[in-house]
Design a protein around this motif. Structure first.
Motif, PDB file in Angstrom:
ATOM      1  N   GLY B 365       0.838  -1.199   0.000  1.00 56.36           N
ATOM      2  CA  GLY B 365       0.000   0.000   0.000  1.00 56.36           C
ATOM      3  C   GLY B 365       0.872   1.248   0.000  1.00 56.36           C
ATOM      4  N   TYR B 366       1.863   1.244   0.864  1.00 55.05           N
ATOM      5  CA  TYR B 366       2.774   2.387   0.982  1.00 55.05           C
ATOM      6  C   TYR B 366       3.539   2.610  -0.333  1.00 55.05           C
ATOM      7  CZ  TYR B 366       7.034   4.867   2.389  1.00 55.05           C
ATOM      8  OH  TYR B 366       8.090   5.735   2.454  1.00 55.05           O
ATOM      9  N   LEU B 367       4.015   1.523  -0.941  1.00 53.32           N
ATOM     10  CA  LEU B 367       4.837   1.647  -2.147  1.00 53.32           C
ATOM     11  C   LEU B 367       4.001   2.062  -3.361  1.00 53.32           C
ATOM     12  CD1 LEU B 367       7.144  -1.483  -1.715  1.00 53.32           C
ATOM     13  CD2 LEU B 367       7.787   0.913  -1.400  1.00 53.32           C
ATOM     14  N   TYR B 368       2.744   1.589  -3.416  1.00 53.11           N
ATOM     15  CA  TYR B 368       1.879   1.933  -4.556  1.00 53.11           C
ATOM     16  C   TYR B 368       1.276   3.340  -4.428  1.00 53.11           C
ATOM     17  CZ  TYR B 368       1.738  -2.427  -7.266  1.00 53.11           C
ATOM     18  OH  TYR B 368       2.049  -3.477  -8.085  1.00 53.11           O
ATOM     19  N   ALA B 369       1.395   3.924  -3.234  1.00 56.55           N
ATOM     20  CA  ALA B 369       0.686   5.184  -2.972  1.00 56.55           C
ATOM     21  C   ALA B 369       0.948   6.249  -4.042  1.00 56.55           C
ATOM     22  CB  ALA B 369       1.043   5.710  -1.593  1.00 56.55           C
ATOM     23  N   ALA B 376      -3.135   0.834  -4.212  1.00 57.31           N
ATOM     24  CA  ALA B 376      -2.641   1.141  -2.871  1.00 57.31           C
ATOM     25  C   ALA B 376      -3.752   0.966  -1.842  1.00 57.31           C
ATOM     26  CB  ALA B 376      -2.088   2.555  -2.826  1.00 57.31           C
ATOM     27  N   ILE B 377      -4.924   1.568  -2.119  1.00 56.34           N
ATOM     28  CA  ILE B 377      -6.037   1.495  -1.168  1.00 56.34           C
ATOM     29  C   ILE B 377      -6.489   0.049  -0.980  1.00 56.34           C
ATOM     30  CG2 ILE B 377      -8.478   2.110  -0.823  1.00 56.34           C
ATOM     31  CD1 ILE B 377      -7.828   4.835  -2.006  1.00 56.34           C
ATOM     32  N   SER B 378      -6.512  -0.698  -2.082  1.00 52.74           N
ATOM     33  CA  SER B 378      -6.930  -2.092  -1.982  1.00 52.74           C
ATOM     34  C   SER B 378      -5.979  -2.883  -1.064  1.00 52.74           C
ATOM     35  CB  SER B 378      -7.002  -2.676  -3.387  1.00 52.74           C
ATOM     36  OG  SER B 378      -6.656  -4.021  -3.377  1.00 52.74           O
ATOM     37  N   HIS B 379      -4.669  -2.638  -1.202  1.00 58.02           N
ATOM     38  CA  HIS B 379      -3.711  -3.320  -0.321  1.00 58.02           C
ATOM     39  C   HIS B 379      -3.894  -2.883   1.131  1.00 58.02           C
ATOM     40  CE1 HIS B 379      -1.305  -5.882  -2.822  1.00 58.02           C
ATOM     41  NE2 HIS B 379      -1.126  -4.931  -3.722  1.00 58.02           N
ATOM     42  N   TYR B 380      -4.097  -1.581   1.335  1.00 55.10           N
ATOM     43  CA  TYR B 380      -4.309  -1.101   2.703  1.00 55.10           C
ATOM     44  C   TYR B 380      -5.537  -1.769   3.323  1.00 55.10           C
ATOM     45  CZ  TYR B 380      -0.755   2.631   2.890  1.00 55.10           C
ATOM     46  OH  TYR B 380       0.415   3.329   2.953  1.00 55.10           O
ATOM     47  N   ASN B 381      -6.606  -1.911   2.528  1.00 57.09           N
ATOM     48  CA  ASN B 381      -7.812  -2.551   3.062  1.00 57.09           C
ATOM     49  C   ASN B 381      -7.563  -4.006   3.450  1.00 57.09           C
ATOM     50  OD1 ASN B 381      -9.851  -0.584   3.240  1.00 57.09           O
ATOM     51  ND2 ASN B 381     -10.022  -0.551   1.000  1.00 57.09           N
ATOM     52  N   THR B 382      -6.835  -4.723   2.596  1.00 62.68           N
ATOM     53  CA  THR B 382      -6.497  -6.111   2.931  1.00 62.68           C
ATOM     54  C   THR B 382      -5.684  -6.148   4.226  1.00 62.68           C
ATOM     55  OG1 THR B 382      -6.252  -6.388   0.559  1.00 62.68           O
ATOM     56  CG2 THR B 382      -5.630  -8.256   1.940  1.00 62.68           C
ATOM     57  N   ALA B 383      -4.750  -5.208   4.357  1.00 63.43           N
ATOM     58  CA  ALA B 383      -3.917  -5.154   5.556  1.00 63.43           C
ATOM     59  C   ALA B 383      -4.772  -4.938   6.797  1.00 63.43           C
ATOM     60  CB  ALA B 383      -2.878  -4.042   5.431  1.00 63.43           C
ATOM     61  N   ILE B 384      -5.762  -4.029   6.702  1.00 67.25           N
ATOM     62  CA  ILE B 384      -6.646  -3.774   7.845  1.00 67.25           C
ATOM     63  C   ILE B 384      -7.390  -5.056   8.220  1.00 67.25           C
ATOM     64  CG2 ILE B 384      -8.736  -2.545   8.599  1.00 67.25           C
ATOM     65  CD1 ILE B 384      -7.721  -0.121   7.054  1.00 67.25           C
TER      66      ILE B 384
END
Lengths: 113, 407
Positions: B365-369, B376-384
């Motif tokens: 998420g951080y790298l795709y930002a 990026a948002i999709s990765h952040y959501n998976t992380a949450i």
């Protein structure tokens, strides 16, 4: 998962005539490469580098000094990696620093029997 | 009466350790009863008569007398009630003197007894918190964000392992110490991380855990038989990490990323201590995981070196060959972004394919930002969804909001 032996070959003449800075950079790129394999959990044995001198035994009597330092394709070292297939092992070996000094990698699946 | 809780934290575990050292680990429950009674008595007497001139010495004297009374009662019980049938060797009722040397030896022995390789890491930390750090069951439950019953069960199991596995606490030989030192260091390391990356947002608990871990590591470093390069390396690491403890969390209890930390709030005193112990750690030719992690932490505390990330990357290479953990692999991939940019780092991370790991997705998420906001948002959501830490979820949600706002 299968284990593959990677045999690194190169010309000692090319490798030995490097400046200390080049040596440092090369050691670093080897470390980076090996660690990259470890990061992906694909490293079985980081292996070793080999000294340029050695012997060749034709049988128990005929023993000669290996001309390893002179030949263009002498074995510089080896590692063992993990991969599902030969194709994957080839893919994994693509970043190998040996190519930067004109060397080669021989990949051999290890026979577990 | 502010003093009493503080003394309880520091002295309770010492009294238990000294008693166990003198009478054996199988008497740990009795030792704990005696220590508790001592503090009950202190609460009673001090509130009516005021503080004694030397509170710590007062506690030791009471503990000593309580112990004498206990063995007197035991002797009477054995003689009168059980009769002379059993000629069990009872412990001689010699008075224990709470000298500094005895306390140091006892605490060391206690650390080594508690860190039993047969216990699961989580139980190990619970046990260390209870026996070595004087935490109550409620406090431990607060640390792990679980119910007290869960903690009680964990402690019960861990104590059974200790009891079934008679570790000789009395004469700690060098071989026994060497064979267990790894487990001891790992427990201290985990204890520290439990505080450093805590699930709880409670800053006081976190600091307590970290400082307790440091205290135990200091005990090891100060004792001649455990003052090894590896111990010094761990201590250096803990001091370097401690120096950033205040800077890592903001007033709302949210994590602050390294880049955004106020470097002036790093604790210089701790950094100096870290440097001191890192130098001590470099004697001899041992290179442990703690050496490498301490060296990485050292580079993080020096903000202005141009080759900093190159050094850190090289250290991560070496660390990976000792400790092939996903966390180390991800941290190394993060350094790739510092050295060769986001695209190269994304390649590196995606190769790791750690799809069930929340840190894997938060790093992506951080790298795709800056490259692809939707990804990026999709990765952040998976992380949450994968994360178990409330604080981490909050930090990630904030990152998503920032991305949405700038879109």
């Amino acid at each position: 998962m299968k284990d593959f032996l990677l045999i690194y070959r190169a010309d000692y003449g090319v490798v030995a005539n490097a400046s200390p800075e080049e040596m440092q950079t090369r050691t670093q790129s080897w470390m980076d490469w090996i660690a990259g394999l470890a990061a992906q959990n694909k490293l079985t044995d980081r292996g070793s580098r080999l000294m340029p001198q050695g012997k060749i035994m034709k049988n128990e009597e005929i023993i000669s000094d290996g001309p390893f330092a002179e030949i263009k394709e002498s074995i510089m070292g080896y590692s063992v990696i993990k991969a599902d297939s030969t194709e994957e092992a080839v893919q994994l070996s693509k970043g190998c620093p040996i190519f930067k000094v004109g060397g080669t990698v021989e990949l051999r699946e290890i026979n577990a029997m | 009466m502010e003093l009493l809780p503080h003394l309880f934290r520091t002295e309770y575990s010492k009294i238990v350790a000294v008693l166990c050292h003198s009478y054996g680990l199988d008497h740990i429950e009795i030792a704990e009863d005696i220590a508790s009674e001592t503090f009950l008595k202190a609460a009673e007497v001090w509130s009516s008569k005021g503080l004694p001139p030397h509170p710590t010495a007062w506690l030791y004297t009471v503990a000593k007398n309580q112990t004498k009374d206990y063995f007197k009662r035991q002797a009477i019980f054995n003689n009168r009630v059980k009769g002379m049938l059993e000629t069990e060797t009872s412990h001689p009722v010699e008075a224990i003197e709470f000298t500094d040397a005895l306390i140091a030896d006892s605490q060391l022995a206690m650390i080594f007894s508690v860190c039993h390789p047969g216990n699961a890491p989580q139980s190990q930390i619970c046990l260390a918190l209870q026996i070595l750090c004087g935490f109550s069951v409620e406090e431990i439950a607060g640390t792990f964000l679980t119910g007290t019953e869960t903690i009680k069960k964990r402690l019960h199991r861990a104590r059974t392992t200790l009891r079934n596995n008679q570790f000789q606490i009395r004469d700690l030989t060098e071989t026994a110490i060497q064979s267990r030192l790894d487990t001891v260091l790992k427990t201290i390391y985990l204890l520290f991380n439990e505080g450093y990356f805590s699930r709880t947002g409670n800053q006081a608990i976190r600091k307590d855990l970290c400082s307790e871990a440091v205290r135990l590591a200091v005990l090891l470093a100060e004792h001649p038989i455990t003052n090894t390069p590896q111990v010094n390396a761990l201590l250096a690491l803990l001091y370097f990490q401690s120096s950033r403890l205040d800077a890592r969390i903001n007033d709302q209890g949210e994590a602050i990323l390294f880049n955004q930390q106020d470097k002036s709030s790093w604790n210089q005193g701790f950094i100096d201590k870290g440097n001191h112990f890192l130098i001590l750690a470099c004697q001899g030719n041992q290179l442990s995981k703690y050496h490498l992690e301490a060296a990485i932490a050292y580079w993080h505390t020096t903000p202005n070196d141009t080759d900093k990330w190159q050094h850190i990357f090289y250290l991560y290479d070496q660390l990976l060959l000792i400790d092939q953990s996903p966390m180390v692999a991800l941290n190394r991939a993060f350094v790739v972004s510092k050295l060769w940019g986001q695209d190269k780092a994304i390649q590196e991370v995606e190769q790791l394919a750690l799809h069930d790991n929340s840190h894997y997705h938060s790093l992506l998420g951080y790298l795709y930002a800056g490259i692809n906001t939707t990804v990026a948002i999709s990765h952040y959501n998976t992380a949450i969804a994968l994360s178990k830490s409330r604080m981490e979820k909050q930090t990630l949600a904030k990152a998503i909001k920032q991305l949405q706002d700038t879109r």
